[in-house]
Write a protein that holds these residues in place. Structure first.
Motif, mmCIF file in Angstrom:
data_model
loop_
_atom_site.group_PDB
_atom_site.id
_atom_site.type_symbol
_atom_site.label_atom_id
_atom_site.label_comp_id
_atom_site.label_asym_id
_atom_site.label_seq_id
_atom_site.Cartn_x
_atom_site.Cartn_y
_atom_site.Cartn_z
ATOM 1 N N ARG A 32 0.740 -1.083 -0.032
ATOM 2 C CA ARG A 32 0.040 0.066 0.103
ATOM 3 C C ARG A 32 0.968 1.060 -0.136
ATOM 4 N NH1 ARG A 32 -4.902 1.077 4.073
ATOM 5 N NH2 ARG A 32 -4.875 3.411 3.753
ATOM 6 N N ARG A 33 0.541 2.277 -0.674
ATOM 7 C CA ARG A 33 1.329 3.273 -0.849
ATOM 8 C C ARG A 33 1.340 4.145 0.385
ATOM 9 N NH1 ARG A 33 3.840 5.376 -4.719
ATOM 10 N NH2 ARG A 33 3.494 5.010 -6.678
ATOM 11 N N ASN A 34 2.574 4.617 0.958
ATOM 12 C CA ASN A 34 2.454 5.397 2.187
ATOM 13 C C ASN A 34 2.753 7.054 1.860
ATOM 14 O OD1 ASN A 34 5.135 5.700 1.667
ATOM 15 N ND2 ASN A 34 5.733 3.951 3.052
ATOM 16 N N GLN A 74 10.108 0.500 -6.266
ATOM 17 C CA GLN A 74 9.721 1.861 -6.144
ATOM 18 C C GLN A 74 9.579 2.343 -4.737
ATOM 19 O OE1 GLN A 74 5.836 2.548 -8.181
ATOM 20 N NE2 GLN A 74 6.620 1.409 -9.860
ATOM 21 N N PRO A 75 10.037 3.730 -4.547
ATOM 22 C CA PRO A 75 9.915 4.362 -3.308
ATOM 23 C C PRO A 75 8.594 4.701 -2.835
ATOM 24 C CG PRO A 75 10.862 5.913 -4.595
ATOM 25 C CD PRO A 75 10.598 4.663 -5.453
ATOM 26 N N GLY A 76 8.173 4.842 -1.318
ATOM 27 C CA GLY A 76 6.909 5.194 -1.079
ATOM 28 C C GLY A 76 5.752 4.014 -0.786
ATOM 29 N N TRP A 77 5.997 3.038 -0.681
ATOM 30 C CA TRP A 77 5.296 1.827 -0.349
ATOM 31 C C TRP A 77 5.417 1.325 1.218
ATOM 32 C CZ3 TRP A 77 1.422 0.091 -3.637
ATOM 33 C CH2 TRP A 77 1.447 0.822 -4.942
ATOM 34 N N ASP A 78 4.419 0.857 1.799
ATOM 35 C CA ASP A 78 4.435 -0.108 3.081
ATOM 36 C C ASP A 78 4.324 -1.538 2.403
ATOM 37 O OD1 ASP A 78 4.579 1.992 4.721
ATOM 38 O OD2 ASP A 78 2.532 2.065 5.167
ATOM 39 N N ILE A 108 5.046 -2.921 -7.924
ATOM 40 C CA ILE A 108 5.764 -2.021 -6.879
ATOM 41 C C ILE A 108 7.400 -1.951 -7.492
ATOM 42 C CG2 ILE A 108 4.428 -1.983 -4.749
ATOM 43 C CD1 ILE A 108 6.339 -4.359 -3.689
ATOM 44 N N LEU A 109 7.718 -2.900 -8.464
ATOM 45 C CA LEU A 109 8.755 -2.848 -8.985
ATOM 46 C C LEU A 109 9.168 -1.653 -9.808
ATOM 47 C CD1 LEU A 109 10.098 -6.637 -9.548
ATOM 48 C CD2 LEU A 109 10.690 -4.924 -7.682
ATOM 49 N N ARG A 110 10.205 -1.201 -10.108
ATOM 50 C CA ARG A 110 10.471 -0.168 -11.054
ATOM 51 C C ARG A 110 10.579 -0.788 -12.356
ATOM 52 N NH1 ARG A 110 14.694 4.234 -8.648
ATOM 53 N NH2 ARG A 110 14.165 3.926 -6.669
ATOM 54 N N ALA A 111 10.157 0.277 -13.424
ATOM 55 C CA ALA A 111 10.244 -0.554 -14.959
ATOM 56 C C ALA A 111 11.879 -0.876 -15.416
ATOM 57 C CB ALA A 111 9.715 0.651 -15.633
#
Length: 114
Positions: A32-34, A74-78, A108-111
């Motif tokens: 989930r996004r934080n 990717q940053p910004g995830w719980d 949640i992985l970067r491209a």
């Protein structure tokens, strides 16, 4: 873990459990996004999996898999990862593939860079 912190608050774990998770035979991943620019990662290993030595081994492996592949996330995830019974007997390569495939499903992985 350079860009991440450990997730320890129970109410955040509970909030993540109510989101749609992604699962396979080894792991279940909830994301989930934080509101920060860092990831918070929590690992859950049930007592059903075995004694403390067994549970801690699984927990260390999952933490190391995240640490080695942290740049791909990717940053910004719980993120909460729940180990299933088959994770105890899985090899490190199998767990790594399982973890990354669930992260890919969760988006949640970067491209990948071309």
């Amino acid at each position: 873990m350079k860009f991440s912190r450990s997730l320890k608050l129970n109410h955040i774990f509970q909030r993540l459990y109510h989101t749609g998770g992604h699962a396979n035979s080894f792991l279940v991943l909830y994301a989930r996004r934080n509101r920060s620019c860092t990831n918070r990662v929590g690992i859950t290993v049930s007592k059903k999996l075995g004694h403390a030595v067994v549970r801690n081994r699984v927990r260390r492996r999952l933490r190391e898999i995240y640490r080695l592949n942290e740049a791909q996330f990717q940053p910004g995830w719980d993120i909460v990862v729940v180990a299933r019974t088959k994770a105890v007997h899985a090899g490190f390569g199998e767990l790594t593939e399982s973890y990354l495939s669930l992260a890919r499903k969760a988006g949640i992985l970067r491209a990948p860079e071309s």
